[in-house]
Design an enzyme around this catalytic site. Sequence first.
Site, PDB file in Angstrom:
ATOM      1  N   TYR A 116       0.672  -1.175  -0.023  1.00  4.29           N
ATOM      2  CA  TYR A 116      -0.090  -0.016   0.115  1.00  4.29           C
ATOM      3  C   TYR A 116       0.917   1.157  -0.115  1.00  4.29           C
ATOM      4  O   TYR A 116       1.843   1.629   1.098  1.00  4.29           O
ATOM      5  CB  TYR A 116      -0.964  -0.013   1.199  1.00  4.29           C
ATOM      6  CG  TYR A 116      -1.735  -1.191   1.210  1.00  4.29           C
ATOM      7  CD1 TYR A 116      -2.382  -1.831   0.310  1.00  4.29           C
ATOM      8  CD2 TYR A 116      -2.520  -1.494   2.468  1.00  4.29           C
ATOM      9  CE1 TYR A 116      -3.121  -2.794   0.167  1.00  4.29           C
ATOM     10  CE2 TYR A 116      -3.326  -2.493   2.465  1.00  4.29           C
ATOM     11  CZ  TYR A 116      -3.758  -3.258   1.356  1.00  4.29           C
ATOM     12  OH  TYR A 116      -4.716  -4.349   1.451  1.00  4.29           O
ATOM     13  N   GLY A 147     -17.495   1.276  -0.803  1.00  7.03           N
ATOM     14  CA  GLY A 147     -18.374   2.241  -0.689  1.00  7.03           C
ATOM     15  C   GLY A 147     -19.540   2.337  -1.380  1.00  7.03           C
ATOM     16  O   GLY A 147     -20.877   2.943  -1.012  1.00  7.03           O
TER      17      GLY A 147
HETATM   18  N1  LIG Z   1      -6.161  -8.445   1.115  1.00  3.64           N
HETATM   19  C1  LIG Z   1      -6.563  -7.782  -0.044  1.00  3.64           C
HETATM   20  O1  LIG Z   1      -6.321  -8.264  -1.288  1.00  3.64           O
HETATM   21  C2  LIG Z   1      -7.354  -6.538   0.084  1.00  3.64           C
HETATM   22  C3  LIG Z   1      -8.042  -5.879  -1.074  1.00  3.64           C
HETATM   23  C4  LIG Z   1      -8.727  -4.819  -0.795  1.00  3.64           C
HETATM   24  C5  LIG Z   1      -8.716  -4.254   0.408  1.00  3.64           C
HETATM   25  N2  LIG Z   1      -8.179  -4.901   1.559  1.00  3.64           N
HETATM   26  C6  LIG Z   1      -8.185  -4.338   2.742  1.00  3.64           C
HETATM   27  O2  LIG Z   1      -9.380  -3.855   3.191  1.00  3.64           O
HETATM   28  C7  LIG Z   1      -9.636  -2.637   3.460  1.00  3.64           C
HETATM   29  C8  LIG Z   1     -11.282  -2.180   3.029  1.00  3.64           C
HETATM   30  O3  LIG Z   1     -11.243  -2.441   1.986  1.00  3.64           O
HETATM   31  P1  LIG Z   1     -11.536  -1.536   0.743  1.00  3.64           P
HETATM   32  O4  LIG Z   1     -10.855  -0.087   1.080  1.00  3.64           O
HETATM   33  O5  LIG Z   1     -11.214  -2.087  -0.594  1.00  3.64           O
HETATM   34  O6  LIG Z   1     -13.051  -1.147   0.834  1.00  3.64           O
HETATM   35  P2  LIG Z   1     -14.308  -0.842   1.695  1.00  3.64           P
HETATM   36  O7  LIG Z   1     -13.729  -0.733   3.279  1.00  3.64           O
HETATM   37  O8  LIG Z   1     -15.577  -1.489   1.506  1.00  3.64           O
HETATM   38  O9  LIG Z   1     -14.594   0.815   1.202  1.00  3.64           O
HETATM   39  C9  LIG Z   1     -13.750   1.845   1.797  1.00  3.64           C
HETATM   40  C10 LIG Z   1     -14.536   3.278   1.188  1.00  3.64           C
HETATM   41  O10 LIG Z   1     -15.856   3.322   1.420  1.00  3.64           O
HETATM   42  C11 LIG Z   1     -16.201   4.585   1.756  1.00  3.64           C
HETATM   43  N3  LIG Z   1     -16.727   4.629   3.049  1.00  3.64           N
HETATM   44  C12 LIG Z   1     -16.172   4.138   4.326  1.00  3.64           C
HETATM   45  N4  LIG Z   1     -16.709   4.047   5.279  1.00  3.64           N
HETATM   46  C13 LIG Z   1     -18.214   4.773   4.961  1.00  3.64           C
HETATM   47  C14 LIG Z   1     -19.244   5.108   5.754  1.00  3.64           C
HETATM   48  N5  LIG Z   1     -19.348   5.081   6.977  1.00  3.64           N
HETATM   49  N6  LIG Z   1     -20.125   6.026   4.909  1.00  3.64           N
HETATM   50  C15 LIG Z   1     -20.110   5.999   3.583  1.00  3.64           C
HETATM   51  N7  LIG Z   1     -18.970   5.634   2.940  1.00  3.64           N
HETATM   52  C16 LIG Z   1     -17.938   4.966   3.702  1.00  3.64           C
HETATM   53  C17 LIG Z   1     -15.039   5.444   1.642  1.00  3.64           C
HETATM   54  O11 LIG Z   1     -14.801   5.895   0.359  1.00  3.64           O
HETATM   55  P3  LIG Z   1     -15.582   7.172  -0.130  1.00  3.64           P
HETATM   56  O12 LIG Z   1     -15.693   8.274   0.963  1.00  3.64           O
HETATM   57  O13 LIG Z   1     -14.293   7.877  -1.170  1.00  3.64           O
HETATM   58  O14 LIG Z   1     -16.954   6.977  -0.954  1.00  3.64           O
HETATM   59  C18 LIG Z   1     -13.910   4.304   1.679  1.00  3.64           C
HETATM   60  O15 LIG Z   1     -12.439   4.671   1.146  1.00  3.64           O
HETATM   61  C19 LIG Z   1      -8.376  -1.676   2.949  1.00  3.64           C
HETATM   62  O16 LIG Z   1      -8.111  -0.668   3.105  1.00  3.64           O
HETATM   63  C20 LIG Z   1      -7.398  -2.778   2.812  1.00  3.64           C
HETATM   64  O17 LIG Z   1      -6.682  -2.588   4.307  1.00  3.64           O
HETATM   65  C21 LIG Z   1      -7.452  -5.709   1.361  1.00  3.64           C
END
Ligand SMILES: NC(=O)c1ccc[n+]([C@@H]2O[C@H](COP(=O)([O-])OP(=O)(O)OC[C@H]3O[C@@H](n4cnc5c(N)ncnc54)[C@H](OP(=O)(O)O)[C@@H]3O)[C@@H](O)[C@H]2O)c1
Length: 323
Positions: free
Chosen positions: A59, A203
Amino acid sequence: MRYLGIDVGKKISRIGLGTWQFGSREWGYGDAYAGGEAHAVVRRALELGVTLFDTAELYGFGRSERILGQALGEDRETVFLATKIFPIVPVAPVVEQRAVASANRLGVQRLDLYQVHQPNPLVRDGTIMRGMLALQRVGLVGEVGVSNYSLQRWQAAEAALGGRVLSNQVRYNLADRSPERDLLPFAQAHDRVVIAYSPLAQGLLSGRYSRDSRPGNRVRAANPLFLPENLERAGELIAALRGVADAHAATPAQIALAWVLHHPAVVAIPGASSVGQLESNAAAAEIDLTDGEYQALQEASDRFRPIVGPAALPHLIRARLGR
Ligand SMILES: NC(=O)c1ccc[n+]([C@@H]2O[C@H](COP(=O)([O-])OP(=O)(O)OC[C@H]3O[C@@H](n4cnc5c(N)ncnc54)[C@H](OP(=O)(O)O)[C@@H]3O)[C@@H](O)[C@H]2O)c1
């Protein structure tokens, strides 16, 4: 906050914090976020009882680990800190060297959970697990984890390690329920953990986006769920989330998280673009869905049929070209 019942010497909060967003260009939150808001998000998470923090060497090419380590400060020692190695050269000496580099960036003596970010398609896990075992023996690594592993490969990784591979970090949300097939039953039966990434479908499940207001960053431009056609198809699922949210004086995003946590072997690591989002996400740990609500969401999720996989490719290209 609620915590997992599994004993690993430290508490693991059921809502953690994902930090891919910290300092990575593809999320596009910019320097003001990386240099300020990200720090505030971590400090507020600590106040709210979040103990699980997830990052990866990939990251922002180390930036996320650095930002997280600095923001945690002295609290680094008390939280459950998880990072990942990207296994391009999965041989023991490289694994050991990369773990030391991650620990240095995070400012810790020990990585509570060291995860293999992706299964290497060419090399089986014997070599990488030799490195993991050596790291556990010298105390640099507490628990070993994997990510994006099938059940078969998770079990093979355990055999190679000769011990428990505590967790498998996989995508799990109302738009992708594939872990329910075999990963969740295995985790529950054997005191293992499924770490749900993208629990808000990046999101989508917040209900904030629609065909006419699509998010504009590289991560979501590449995610077929944000195709105009799929945003339209998601309408019914978002409406079901809103219905349940109203009954709990909550938001659709909070209900999407409560749905993920309904399974006892799951912890979720939503990312957050603001302190407000982090607060909302942490509070979702306290929401209990009724069986009827859970069922209604399952059914709405069953009916959501997004265009994904190879079929989504021409749509993604068209959307990229603005047609
Ligand atoms: N192991 C892997 O291959 C892998 C892959 C993907 C992710 N991950 C990990 O999982 C974590 C989370 O996954 P992700 O970032 O892909 O997706 P997520 O957590 O489903 O979505 C995060 C995004 O959703 C929005 N959000 C968050 N809380 C909110 C709320 N309360 N209300 C409205 N919108 C909200 C924000 O974007 P906006 O405000 O811009 O809309 C935020 O950046 C990552 O940070 C990473 O650590 C791991």
